[in-house]
Enzyme design. Structure first.
Site, PDB file in Angstrom:
ATOM      1  CG  HIS A 217     -18.346  -0.157  -6.798  1.00 13.51           C
ATOM      2  ND1 HIS A 217     -18.649   0.902  -7.608  1.00 13.51           N
ATOM      3  CD2 HIS A 217     -17.068   0.017  -6.401  1.00 13.51           C
ATOM      4  CE1 HIS A 217     -17.596   1.698  -7.672  1.00 13.51           C
ATOM      5  NE2 HIS A 217     -16.636   1.178  -6.965  1.00 13.51           N
ATOM      6  N   GLY A 396     -22.739  -3.977   5.370  1.00  2.95           N
ATOM      7  CA  GLY A 396     -22.443  -4.833   6.522  1.00  2.95           C
ATOM      8  C   GLY A 396     -20.947  -5.033   6.684  1.00  2.95           C
ATOM      9  N   GLY A 482     -21.277  15.005   4.647  1.00  2.67           N
ATOM     10  CA  GLY A 482     -22.060  14.278   3.632  1.00  2.67           C
ATOM     11  C   GLY A 482     -23.047  15.162   2.888  1.00  2.67           C
TER      12      GLY A 482
HETATM   13  P1  ADP Z   1     -21.026   3.036   0.147  1.00  4.58           P
HETATM   14  O1  ADP Z   1     -22.262   3.758  -0.240  1.00  4.58           O
HETATM   15  O2  ADP Z   1     -19.783   3.837  -0.124  1.00  4.58           O
HETATM   16  O3  ADP Z   1     -20.985   1.632  -0.377  1.00  4.58           O
HETATM   17  P2  ADP Z   1     -21.986   1.993   2.680  1.00  4.58           P
HETATM   18  O4  ADP Z   1     -22.682   0.950   1.869  1.00  4.58           O
HETATM   19  O5  ADP Z   1     -21.178   1.509   3.822  1.00  4.58           O
HETATM   20  O6  ADP Z   1     -21.075   2.930   1.767  1.00  4.58           O
HETATM   21  O7  ADP Z   1     -23.046   3.002   3.275  1.00  4.58           O
HETATM   22  C1  ADP Z   1     -24.211   3.329   2.593  1.00  4.58           C
HETATM   23  C2  ADP Z   1     -25.013   4.266   3.461  1.00  4.58           C
HETATM   24  O8  ADP Z   1     -24.321   5.501   3.601  1.00  4.58           O
HETATM   25  C3  ADP Z   1     -26.343   4.643   2.875  1.00  4.58           C
HETATM   26  O9  ADP Z   1     -27.310   3.670   3.202  1.00  4.58           O
HETATM   27  C4  ADP Z   1     -26.645   5.982   3.525  1.00  4.58           C
HETATM   28  O10 ADP Z   1     -27.310   5.828   4.755  1.00  4.58           O
HETATM   29  C5  ADP Z   1     -25.279   6.513   3.843  1.00  4.58           C
HETATM   30  N1  ADP Z   1     -24.960   7.669   2.992  1.00  4.58           N
HETATM   31  C6  ADP Z   1     -24.626   7.687   1.700  1.00  4.58           C
HETATM   32  N2  ADP Z   1     -24.379   8.956   1.291  1.00  4.58           N
HETATM   33  C7  ADP Z   1     -24.566   9.752   2.372  1.00  4.58           C
HETATM   34  C8  ADP Z   1     -24.463  11.164   2.628  1.00  4.58           C
HETATM   35  N3  ADP Z   1     -24.093  12.012   1.678  1.00  4.58           N
HETATM   36  N4  ADP Z   1     -24.757  11.611   3.871  1.00  4.58           N
HETATM   37  C9  ADP Z   1     -25.120  10.758   4.843  1.00  4.58           C
HETATM   38  N5  ADP Z   1     -25.214   9.427   4.668  1.00  4.58           N
HETATM   39  C10 ADP Z   1     -24.947   8.927   3.455  1.00  4.58           C
END
Ligand code: ADP
Ligand code: MG
Length: 600
Positions: A217, A396, A482
């Site tokens: 990714h 973002g 989460g």
């Molecule tokens: P992805 O990780 O699927 O690419 P995003 O980039 O939009 O999604 O979001 C990343 C953010 O998600 C991280 O910076 C963190 O704050 C939050 N995050 C990831 N895993 C968890 C979790 N298990 N519980 C709470 N927040 C989480």
């Protein structure tokens, strides 16, 4: 660089529509993905794969007899939403149960996991096998934490062949688990990839170097190395995978050299030849290998090597025929087309009658979502950059997609005659957020907004207690779904201080507006402090060291939103009382004094 699109936000959807148009003999479009357009024998286990888009032929290209029954397709690099996975699985179900299989990423685990709960609750027996083949993402003794890359193919292929052979859900699951435990991959990148419409790649590799241990990714590699020769690269990949081989490995292996997007086939073949020699020299027999693009990462320049150590049973299913748009092997009898039911009938129009106070608060909720969108738009690029340090750079974009959809849904609900309650506004907004944003943060924000809406409900009056209940419900939704602990370096590290400061201030007699301001400032401080933490959850975990010194993107976006909402609420909010100083607001009545200590 992706160049062919009208609106980058529609890229994944429109690409999927076109893929279906080009492959109608194989697949039909359903809401959230694609399902086989040919008959599935009654009672056959449905193998539902999926994940973000941008990995073609994974995942939609692998749907067809002998392989997947359906694929749930999210936005670019973002998990499909729980509702989408659920609908795709329902369309795939042939009465033999459902196996969900996908790469181990937090967002996918959340969304597919919610869909699994819903399917099981409806009596459709559903299991999950996560693919965890990437040896760079965690040590062998923590194999369950590894992420899934090109090893998706071995697991899907063997599970799909087992389903095709009429095996039971138990057996298909067992074979998928065993295949995963015997599959190892390692990738290298020579350059990053660029999301459609983005100005810069998600990461770059210094000239003359390669990055070892990439994700699919756009997560950068674990370490950069001077560019090796082909022979050195073959040696490196083979030796690292052999050093990580499963117990009881045997001597027959499937080898897959997988191009990630822009490496030419000639280069892949050149490397494959060298790899095959090294494997033979190590005493291994290479069985029905693959060399080509199987799990890509948009236009990433890179490749990976996957090895699956076979046993007799796995070899039989690996060699079995399959016929899909992108993966064909052997011969299968032609299948008749099947009739697919149209999309679910529209739900009957909602006839909510919001109480006057509820309509005022509903309007305020919609306005606050608008403020949330403004702050995300202002910081969209910065949040993407922060996430690119150790994650996949989509925070973002994902927040933007989510909040845009949430605002649209909220405004639509608010346009009803007589307005709409906060419950109605926020459930519509949360569902839209989760559906459109994908990703971990999308699932969490969507569920949290829905939970806050349900807590606020449709009432005749609102008190400080209600505000406290909404903040508590918002927080609980995120921690329950989460499962992140304080210190894991996630948004939870800003969220819990926010909740505690808010509840504490209310308890001390401060009214809602100033309590929010105190909470927002606590969230800001806590978000800044996440720079000192190593990520223990989410996509940033394998790159923990790179993340040190930078705050967590999800914590930063939460603090930004909290600050904006508190500023706006400070001037525009109904003057809702603190628990012990009941007040009223124009349009809001407050009949009974709030009860102390009524909240958890
Ligand atoms: P992805 O990780 O699927 O690419 P995003 O980039 O939009 O999604 O979001 C990343 C953010 O998600 C991280 O910076 C963190 O704050 C939050 N995050 C990831 N895993 C968890 C979790 N298990 N519980 C709470 N927040 C989480
Ligand atoms: Mg991300």
């Amino acid at each position: 660089m992706t160049q062919i699109f009208d609106n980058p936000a529609d890229f994944a959807d429109e690409a999927l529509d076109g893929f279906v148009a080009a492959n109608r003999g194989y697949v039909a479009r359903v809401d959230g993905g694609v399902v086989r357009s040919t008959e599935v024998p009654a009672g056959q286990v449905a193998l539902v794969v999926g994940g973000g888009s941008g990995h073609y032929p994974a995942f939609a290209g692998l749907v067809g007899p002998g392989l997947a029954t359906a694929s749930a397709c999210g936005n670019m690099f973002a998990s499909p939403a729980a509702g989408q996975v659920y609908r795709v699985a329902k369309a795939a179900n042939a009465g033999g149960g459902v196996l969900l299989s996908y790469g181990n990423y937090a967002g996918d685990v959340l969304h597919f996991g919610q869909a699994q709960l819903r399917l099981n609750a409806e009596g459709i027996e559903t299991r999950t096998v996560l693919v965890t083949d990437d040896i760079a993402s965690a040590p062998l003794d923590q194999i369950e934490k590894r992420r899934g890359i090109a090893g998706d193919l071995t697991v899907f292929k063997i599970a799909g062949a087992a389903a095709e052979a009429g095996l039971s859900l138990d057996d298909v699951e067992r074979l998928a688990i065993r295949t995963n435990y015997r599959t190892r991959s390692l990738g290298v990148a020579f350059d990053g990839c660029t999301l459609p419409g983005a100005e810069a790649p998600l990461f770059t590799v210094p000239a003359g170097h390669m990055s070892l241990g990439l994700g699919i990714h756009g997560e950068p590699g674990i370490s950069d190395h001077p560019m090796p020769t082909a022979s050195e690269l073959a040696e490196l990949l083979v030796s690292k995978l052999l050093a990580d081989k499963p117990d009881d490995a045997g001597t027959r292996v499937v080898a897959i050299v997988n191009g990630l997007g822009t490496v030419k086939y000639d280069e892949l073949f050149l490397l494959f030849g060298k790899i095959e020699k090294l494997l033979s020299a190590a005493g291994l027999t290479v069985v029905e290998p693959e060399c080509g693009e199987l799990v890509t990462s948009l236009d990433m320049s890179g490749l990976s090597l996957t090895l699956l150590w076979l046993d007799e049973e796995l070899e039989q299913f690996w060699a079995a025929p399959a016929d899909t748009p992108a993966f064909r092997k052997g011969n299968l009898a032609p299948r008749a087309r099947r009739e697919l039911a149209g999309p679910d009938a529209e739900k009957a129009a909602d006839v909510e009658r919001p109480a006057a106070a509820a309509a005022v608060l509903g309007r305020l909720a919609a306005d606050l979502l608008g403020q949330t969108r403004d702050v995300i738009v202002e910081h969209e690029e910065e949040l993407g950059r922060l996430d690119a340090i150790a994650g996949d750079g989509d925070h973002g974009i994902g927040m933007r997609r989510g909040v845009d959809a949430a605002v649209a849904a909220a405004e639509q609900a608010a346009a009803n005659d007589g307005g709409a309650s906060p419950s109605r506004i926020l459930t519509a907004a949360g569902e839209a957020w989760s559906e459109r944003a994908g990703g971990t943060s999308g699932a969490l924000w969507g569920s949290a907004i829905i939970a806050a809406g349900l807590a606020l409900g449709n009432r005749d009056s609102y008190s400080g207690e209600d505000a406290a209940a909404a903040v508590t419900a918002f927080t609980d939704a995120i921690t329950e779904l989460g499962k992140a602990e304080p210190g894991d370096k996630t948004m939870v590290d800003a969220l819990l201080p926010f909740r505690d400061a808010f509840l504490g201030a209310l308890d001390g007699g401060t009214s809602v507006g100033p309590s929010l301001a105190a909470a927002a400032s606590a969230a800001q401080t806590a978000a800044d402090q996440t720079a000192g933490l190593r990520p223990l959850k989410g996509r940033a975990r394998p790159l923990a060291e790179k993340s040190l010194g930078h705050p967590d993107p999800g914590a930063v976006s939460f603090a930004l939103i909290a600050a904006r909402i508190s500023t706006h609420a400070g001037t525009a909010t109904p003057d809702i009382a603190s628990p012990d100083t009941a007040q009223t607001h124009a349009g809001l009545t407050h009949d009974e004094p709030a009860k102390q200590g009524a909240r958890a």
